[in-house]
Design a protein around this motif. Structure first.
Motif, PDB file in Angstrom:
ATOM      1  N   ILE A  92      -2.847   2.489  -4.149  1.00 28.14           N
ATOM      2  CA  ILE A  92      -2.862   3.822  -3.568  1.00 28.14           C
ATOM      3  C   ILE A  92      -4.279   4.368  -3.663  1.00 28.14           C
ATOM      4  O   ILE A  92      -5.035   4.004  -4.570  1.00 28.14           O
ATOM      5  CB  ILE A  92      -1.867   4.785  -4.245  1.00 28.14           C
TER       6      ILE A  92
ATOM      7  N   ASP B 113       0.840  -1.193   0.000  1.00 21.83           N
ATOM      8  CA  ASP B 113       0.000   0.000   0.000  1.00 21.83           C
ATOM      9  C   ASP B 113       0.873   1.239   0.000  1.00 21.83           C
ATOM     10  O   ASP B 113       2.013   1.212   0.484  1.00 21.83           O
ATOM     11  CB  ASP B 113      -0.913   0.000   1.216  1.00 21.83           C
ATOM     12  N   GLY B 114       0.339   2.312  -0.532  1.00 17.77           N
ATOM     13  CA  GLY B 114       1.123   3.534  -0.592  1.00 17.77           C
ATOM     14  C   GLY B 114       0.284   4.788  -0.485  1.00 17.77           C
ATOM     15  O   GLY B 114      -0.920   4.790  -0.778  1.00 17.77           O
ATOM     16  N   ASP B 115       0.905   5.854  -0.041  1.00 18.45           N
ATOM     17  CA  ASP B 115       0.344   7.213  -0.060  1.00 18.45           C
ATOM     18  C   ASP B 115       1.167   8.050  -1.017  1.00 18.45           C
ATOM     19  O   ASP B 115       2.401   7.927  -1.063  1.00 18.45           O
ATOM     20  CB  ASP B 115       0.406   7.859   1.321  1.00 18.45           C
ATOM     21  N   HIS B 116       0.495   8.909  -1.763  1.00 16.68           N
ATOM     22  CA  HIS B 116       1.181   9.814  -2.687  1.00 16.68           C
ATOM     23  C   HIS B 116       0.446  11.147  -2.668  1.00 16.68           C
ATOM     24  O   HIS B 116      -0.755  11.197  -2.935  1.00 16.68           O
ATOM     25  CB  HIS B 116       1.181   9.229  -4.101  1.00 16.68           C
TER      26      HIS B 116
END
Length: 314
Positions: free
Chosen positions: A120, A81-84
């Motif tokens: 994301i 998982d990621g945040d951008h």
């Protein structure tokens, strides 16, 4: 024409305030007001499963922080998982961080096989240019709504008793805290994106250090045992928050979800909160979206889940 210098470095705990300011600037553009709390950023930066040197990036243009990204892998094999976050007009920074996220995600999922993916979540009208995603093979796979409701101590009174249903909070008993976790796992097992986590890992994921367990309730019914769970938190500046409202599958349709929702309205109105919010998958098969709408909750904003196959076939 001169191009400002782009620099990228890992984030550190001391960057929390600058990151929070960036995220709030993005909030104002995307949803109309700042809603990111410093504590949330600090919890992300101090998560035990995040190696900031390898899993985080800050992008500066002309010395100004314009983008931030973070990846983590605590949701099971093959999922990262990621945040951008990026300010408008900074496509170079956005792309630079996307590439780093993807490279790191491939390392993290290297042994997971062809099903590995990076996910994301972005506002439906994000500051990020979506052609950067589609051009790199991302696809939108789910929509999630943040819903809110205004509260009033005069109008939001505790609901009348319902068929012997009894609520107890988890403030004093570690056994009840573990039982609340077990009910979350059971009632959310079939939900999109839910990842099974043991109790300690779940606490890390939800930042259990900041959780007020007096605002977590278990509902029980004579002859049926524990039938539902309500996990809420009051550590956001902008509103109270329902993290989980889950009813056992064999006991849905009897009004227990409505009862717990009205209980939350009353509890937070009594605490002086004027707004309560939650997030819901719009394709949730339990009918949660309709339940929340029927009780006066309305769309605040929506986010889409974007997914990239990390090891595409062919």
């Amino acid at each position: 024409m001169t191009t400002e210098t782009l620099t990228v470095r890992p984030a550190g705990p001391g960057d929390a305030r600058d990151i929070c300011a960036l995220l709030n600037a993005v909030d104002v553009i995307e949803i109309g007001r700042p809603e990111t709390d410093l504590g949330t950023v600090e919890a992300d930066l101090n998560h035990p499963d995040v190696d900031l040197a390898a899993d985080s990036w800050l992008a500066f243009t002309g010395g100004r922080l314009v983008a931030y990204a973070l990846v983590w892998a605590d949701s099971g094999p093959g999922r990262v998982d990621g945040d951008h976050y990026v300010l408008p007009g900074h496509g170079r920074a956005a792309l630079a961080l996307l590439r780093r996220m993807e490279d790191r995600a491939r390392e993290m999922a290297s042994g997971a096989g062809p099903g590995a993916r990076l996910r994301i979540q972005l506002n439906v009208r994000p500051t990020l240019d979506l052609t950067l995603l589609t051009g790199r093979g991302y696809r939108s796979v789910r929509r999630y709504q943040v819903m809110t409701r205004r509260l009033s101590p005069a109008a939001d009174l505790p609901p009348a008793p319902l068929g012997g249903l009894a609520l107890r909070d988890c403030a004093a008993d570690e056994t009840d805290r573990r039982r609340a976790h077990a009910l979350v796992e059971e009632t959310f097992a079939a939900h999109f994106g839910h990842a099974h986590r043991p109790y300690e890992a779940w606490l890390d994921h939800i930042d259990g250090r900041a959780l007020d367990w007096s605002l977590v309730w278990i509902a029980s019914l004579p002859g049926k045992g524990d039938v539902a769970v309500l996990v809420t938190r009051d550590d956001r500046t902008s509103m109270g928050w329902i993290s989980h409202l889950g009813v056992r599958a064999d006991l849905r349709g009897y009004g227990f979800g409505s009862h717990l929702l009205r209980h939350a309205f009353a509890a937070y109105a009594a605490r002086g909160r004027d707004t309560l919010g939650l997030g819901v998958d719009t394709l949730n098969e339990t009918g949660a979206l309709a339940l929340y709408e029927a009780h006066g909750m309305a769309l605040h904003y929506a986010v889409d889940t974007w997914e990239l196959a990390l090891h595409p076939q062919g």
